[in-house]
Design a protein around this motif. Structure first.
Motif, PDB file in Angstrom:
ATOM      1  N   THR A  38       0.838  -1.190   0.000  1.00  0.00           N
ATOM      2  CA  THR A  38       0.000   0.000   0.000  1.00  0.00           C
ATOM      3  C   THR A  38       0.879   1.248   0.000  1.00  0.00           C
ATOM      4  N   TRP A  74      -0.901  -0.945 -11.346  1.00  0.00           N
ATOM      5  CA  TRP A  74      -1.691  -0.202 -10.364  1.00  0.00           C
ATOM      6  C   TRP A  74      -2.092   1.134 -10.982  1.00  0.00           C
ATOM      7  N   PRO A  75      -3.356   1.617 -10.822  1.00  0.00           N
ATOM      8  CA  PRO A  75      -4.390   1.188  -9.878  1.00  0.00           C
ATOM      9  C   PRO A  75      -5.404   0.186 -10.424  1.00  0.00           C
ATOM     10  N   PRO A  77      -7.089  -3.377 -10.971  1.00  0.00           N
ATOM     11  CA  PRO A  77      -7.052  -4.613 -10.188  1.00  0.00           C
ATOM     12  C   PRO A  77      -6.060  -5.610 -10.791  1.00  0.00           C
ATOM     13  N   HIS A  96       3.821  -2.960  -5.884  1.00  0.00           N
ATOM     14  CA  HIS A  96       2.469  -2.417  -5.855  1.00  0.00           C
ATOM     15  C   HIS A  96       1.531  -3.186  -6.779  1.00  0.00           C
ATOM     16  N   ARG A  98      -3.033  -3.872  -6.934  1.00  0.00           N
ATOM     17  CA  ARG A  98      -4.326  -3.682  -6.273  1.00  0.00           C
ATOM     18  C   ARG A  98      -4.982  -5.038  -6.058  1.00  0.00           C
ATOM     19  N   TYR A  99      -5.527  -5.236  -4.864  1.00  0.00           N
ATOM     20  CA  TYR A  99      -5.998  -6.571  -4.496  1.00  0.00           C
ATOM     21  C   TYR A  99      -7.123  -7.050  -5.409  1.00  0.00           C
ATOM     22  N   ASN A 100      -6.990  -8.295  -5.834  1.00  0.00           N
ATOM     23  CA  ASN A 100      -7.993  -8.929  -6.698  1.00  0.00           C
ATOM     24  C   ASN A 100      -7.951 -10.425  -6.389  1.00  0.00           C
ATOM     25  N   ASN A 172      -7.141   8.140  -7.345  1.00  0.00           N
ATOM     26  CA  ASN A 172      -7.953   7.073  -6.757  1.00  0.00           C
ATOM     27  C   ASN A 172      -7.806   7.000  -5.246  1.00  0.00           C
ATOM     28  N   GLU A 181      -7.004   0.376  -2.192  1.00  0.00           N
ATOM     29  CA  GLU A 181      -5.867  -0.473  -2.542  1.00  0.00           C
ATOM     30  C   GLU A 181      -6.142  -1.938  -2.227  1.00  0.00           C
ATOM     31  N   GLY A 183      -8.921  -3.304  -2.690  1.00  0.00           N
ATOM     32  CA  GLY A 183      -9.825  -3.844  -3.691  1.00  0.00           C
ATOM     33  C   GLY A 183     -11.245  -3.328  -3.722  1.00  0.00           C
TER      34      GLY A 183
END
Length: 374
Positions: A38, A74-75, A77, A96, A98-100, A172, A181, A183
């Motif tokens: 993050t 990023w950003p 997913p 880095h 983004r959670y998916n 974002n 971040e 998700g």
């Protein structure tokens, strides 16, 4: 070299490595880690720890598919196509992304991987995000104010409605940046039921959520849960803003940040309680480990670093606090100290280079019959 370094570290700097690994001698070290990095939470320091841990053990890293990229688009997913394919499952992801859930679970199965992330107290975090990325530059009506953050917080919805650019990149992070971040799309963040349920989902997803305010405690907990040693988690703080770049925010601004980022406040409070409950379960020996760790960290600082104020410029031309290594230290110690101050960009290049050399060596191997066994 690892055993020689251990001997040198104990001999020259009086660190009792026997005590340091005592809690890790009856378990198997965790080598598969997905670290959801993050922004502006101390995550660069965690990434450095993971880079060194994996590099010392020749583990495989998930690397961005684009050669000169240092994050996974990023950003957006995280998607599997963002990762360089090299024919086997990687051990560590620490840049880095983004959670998916689905693609991350496929690449890093929950059964064999520990999922980790790090959070920061939301008021301090939002100040840092806003000022580090200079988010006022995207708003025509904020550029001329001496305190654009406070002006923005007075009526965030008003300023967002006047935004004349698409919400991309760091924009974002203008609302509940940590939830984003992790998700949760911004459009769902005003629904308390959705936010609450999503935090419950994250509680199931992540094995350890570190907190920047309790960084050492978080690392010692990681060390104990992952069967690592104190030497594995030693660090120097990386990518910290200069003091003059930090803003002391008013009581009014703190209250407004809490209202505007109420989802992040709930997120942080939940995992603050979780962290301390996990520490409580470790028992009194945890705090002996913590004391030993801090002594080792102080000793390593004295061994590696020159005193003084130094700056470095790792990203986008921005200066942050840096370090200078001492002269006339052994080559082994110099290598260790130097890697402790490396940010993720040279580490990504290093991992790519190691992988290319390995593939070249494998591809150039010849099929040679072993006549001696005939």
């Amino acid at each position: 070299m690892e055993s020689r370094l251990s001997w040198e570290f104990e001999k020259e700097f009086q660190i009792n490595l026997g005590d340091a690994v005592s809690s890790s001698t009856r378990c198997k070290p965790v080598n598969n880690v997905l670290f959801l990095k993050t922004h502006k939470t101390g995550s660069s320091t965690v990434t450095n720890i993971l880079n060194r841990y994996g590099d010392n053990r020749n583990l495989w890293f998930a690397l961005p598919v684009v050669e000169n990229a240092f994050h996974f688009f990023w950003p957006h997913p995280f998607l599997l196509r963002y990762v360089l394919a090299f024919g086997r499952q990687p051990n560590i992801l620490c840049n880095h992304a983004r959670y998916n859930k689905e693609p991350m679970h496929w690449l890093f199965p929950k059964e064999t991987t520990r999922y980790v992330t790090i959070l920061r107290e939301p008021r301090e975090h939002f100040e840092c995000i806003f000022n580090f990325f200079k988010l006022q530059r995207y708003f025509d009506d904020l550029r001329n104010f001496s305190n654009p953050l406070e002006v923005f917080l007075h009526n965030p919805e008003f300023h967002l409605a006047k935004l004349h650019v698409n919400v991309t990149g760091p924009l974002n992070l203008l609302k509940n940046p940590m939830l984003f971040e992790l998700g949760l799309d911004t459009e769902h963040q005003n629904d308390f039921a959705v936010v609450r349920n999503y935090i419950r989902f994250l509680q199931q997803e992540f094995d350890l959520v570190m907190l920047m305010e309790y960084f050492d405690e978080s690392l010692v907990l990681l060390k104990r849960r992952f069967c690592w040693t104190i030497k594995d988690i030693l660090y120097f703080k990386l990518n910290e803003r200069r003091n003059k770049d930090k803003q002391n925010i008013s009581k009014y601004s703190k209250e407004r940040i809490q209202e505007w980022n109420s989802g992040d406040v709930l997120l942080y409070n939940v995992f603050n309680r979780t962290l301390w409950e996990m520490i409580r379960r470790e028992g009194p020996v945890f705090f002996k480990d913590l004391e030993l760790f801090r002594k080792a960290k102080e000793t390593m600082t004295k061994a590696c670093l020159r005193e003084g104020n130094f700056l470095t410029r790792p990203y986008s031309g921005r200066f942050v606090k840096g370090y200078a290594l001492k002269r006339n230290i052994s080559s082994e110690l110099n290598d260790t100290c130097n890697k402790m101050i490396m940010n993720e960009i040279p580490f990504v290049n290093h991992h790519r280079s190691k992988m290319v050399k390995l593939f070249q060596r494998i591809d150039s191997a010849k099929n040679r019959p072993n006549f001696s066994s005939l």
